[in-house]
Design a protein around this motif. Structure first.
Motif, mmCIF file in Angstrom:
data_model
loop_
_atom_site.group_PDB
_atom_site.id
_atom_site.type_symbol
_atom_site.label_atom_id
_atom_site.label_comp_id
_atom_site.label_asym_id
_atom_site.label_seq_id
_atom_site.Cartn_x
_atom_site.Cartn_y
_atom_site.Cartn_z
ATOM 1 N N LEU A 267 0.820 -1.212 0.000
ATOM 2 C CA LEU A 267 0.000 0.000 0.000
ATOM 3 C C LEU A 267 0.853 1.260 0.000
ATOM 4 O O LEU A 267 0.503 2.250 -0.652
ATOM 5 N N ASN A 268 1.960 1.235 0.702
ATOM 6 C CA ASN A 268 2.861 2.383 0.712
ATOM 7 C C ASN A 268 3.359 2.682 -0.702
ATOM 8 O O ASN A 268 3.305 3.831 -1.160
ATOM 9 N N SER A 269 3.835 1.671 -1.388
ATOM 10 C CA SER A 269 4.334 1.911 -2.749
ATOM 11 C C SER A 269 3.191 2.269 -3.693
ATOM 12 O O SER A 269 3.363 3.089 -4.604
ATOM 13 N N GLY A 270 2.007 1.692 -3.480
ATOM 14 C CA GLY A 270 0.862 2.023 -4.326
ATOM 15 C C GLY A 270 0.433 3.472 -4.195
ATOM 16 O O GLY A 270 0.182 4.158 -5.202
ATOM 17 N N VAL A 271 0.358 3.951 -2.984
ATOM 18 C CA VAL A 271 -0.029 5.344 -2.758
ATOM 19 C C VAL A 271 1.016 6.276 -3.365
ATOM 20 O O VAL A 271 0.680 7.285 -3.996
ATOM 21 N N ARG A 272 2.276 5.938 -3.206
ATOM 22 C CA ARG A 272 3.347 6.758 -3.783
ATOM 23 C C ARG A 272 3.308 6.754 -5.315
ATOM 24 O O ARG A 272 3.802 7.680 -5.948
ATOM 25 N N ALA A 273 2.700 5.695 -5.882
ATOM 26 C CA ALA A 273 2.584 5.604 -7.341
ATOM 27 C C ALA A 273 1.267 6.192 -7.849
ATOM 28 O O ALA A 273 0.965 6.108 -9.030
ATOM 29 N N GLY A 274 0.472 6.765 -6.943
ATOM 30 C CA GLY A 274 -0.733 7.453 -7.379
ATOM 31 C C GLY A 274 -2.050 6.750 -7.123
ATOM 32 O O GLY A 274 -3.093 7.232 -7.562
ATOM 33 N N LEU A 275 -2.033 5.613 -6.424
ATOM 34 C CA LEU A 275 -3.302 4.961 -6.097
ATOM 35 C C LEU A 275 -4.084 5.822 -5.109
ATOM 36 O O LEU A 275 -3.520 6.394 -4.178
ATOM 37 N N TRP A 276 -5.382 5.878 -5.315
ATOM 38 C CA TRP A 276 -6.261 6.601 -4.405
ATOM 39 C C TRP A 276 -6.904 5.612 -3.454
ATOM 40 O O TRP A 276 -7.004 4.425 -3.744
#
Length: 190
Positions: free
Chosen positions: A67-76
């Motif tokens: 989730l950390n990497s996903g949020v940093r990649a623009g996931l909402w």
């Protein structure tokens, strides 16, 4: 580990102290024959290791690295499925020594149901005791290994244990790597 040849290369060596709680990688009889004292750091890092075990469990269950990497990649937030929780789940602890007891204490803060398997039953411990690791694996959602290393515990996490537990189980090993059969774990993950 420390080899006899390495001990021989240090003629003034008087003491060997390992950083962890075990010393199964030190040739004890050889050191004793040379008059070298061997000790370990038992009791010095119990809290730290118990904290680490809970951190690993939380990271795995709550999918924190993903989730950390996903949020940093623009996931909402609405694009991220809700990860499961650890609260109210069943934690099995293999090894109920000082570290196992501290892990259980931390897990109780998450209102987890706790049971254990150990070489022997501890009458002072009120958590349910299972007389085999397989029975514990059948019962729990999360299996935390806090058992000592060495030959008696080598590969206690093996194919029968992993099969009893199923594909949804989460394993946290803060013990020696040798307690897990690497090939069995690798196969279970594939």
């Amino acid at each position: 580990g420390l080899l006899p040849a390495e001990i021989d290369a240090m003629p003034k060596l008087e003491i060997v102290c390992t950083l962890g709680v075990g010393y199964e990688n030190v040739p004890l009889a050889y050191a004793k024959a040379r008059g070298i004292r061997v000790c370990n750091a038992a009791g010095t890092n119990d809290d730290c290791v118990a904290d680490h075990a809970m951190g690993i469990l939380l990271a795995a269950i709550r999918r924190i690295p993903y989730l950390n990497s996903g949020v940093r990649a623009g996931l909402w937030r609405d694009d991220i499925p809700r990860p499961p929780q650890v609260s109210f789940k069943k934690m099995g602890i293999v090894g109920m020594g000082a570290i196992g007891k501290k892990i259980a204490k931390r897990a109780s803060g998450f209102e987890m149901h706790i049971a254990y398997f150990s070489r022997s039953r501890h009458d002072e411990i009120t958590y349910p005791y299972f007389d085999s690791i397989i029975k514990l694996a059948l019962w729990c959602d999360f299996l935390v290994i806090a058992a000592p290393g060495g030959k008696e515990n080598q590969h206690i996490v093996n194919t029968p244990v992993l099969n009893a537990w199923g594909s949804q189980g989460v394993l946290v090993n803060i013990s020696r790597g040798s307690v897990g059969d690497t090939e069995a774990v690798e196969y279970a993950l594939s």
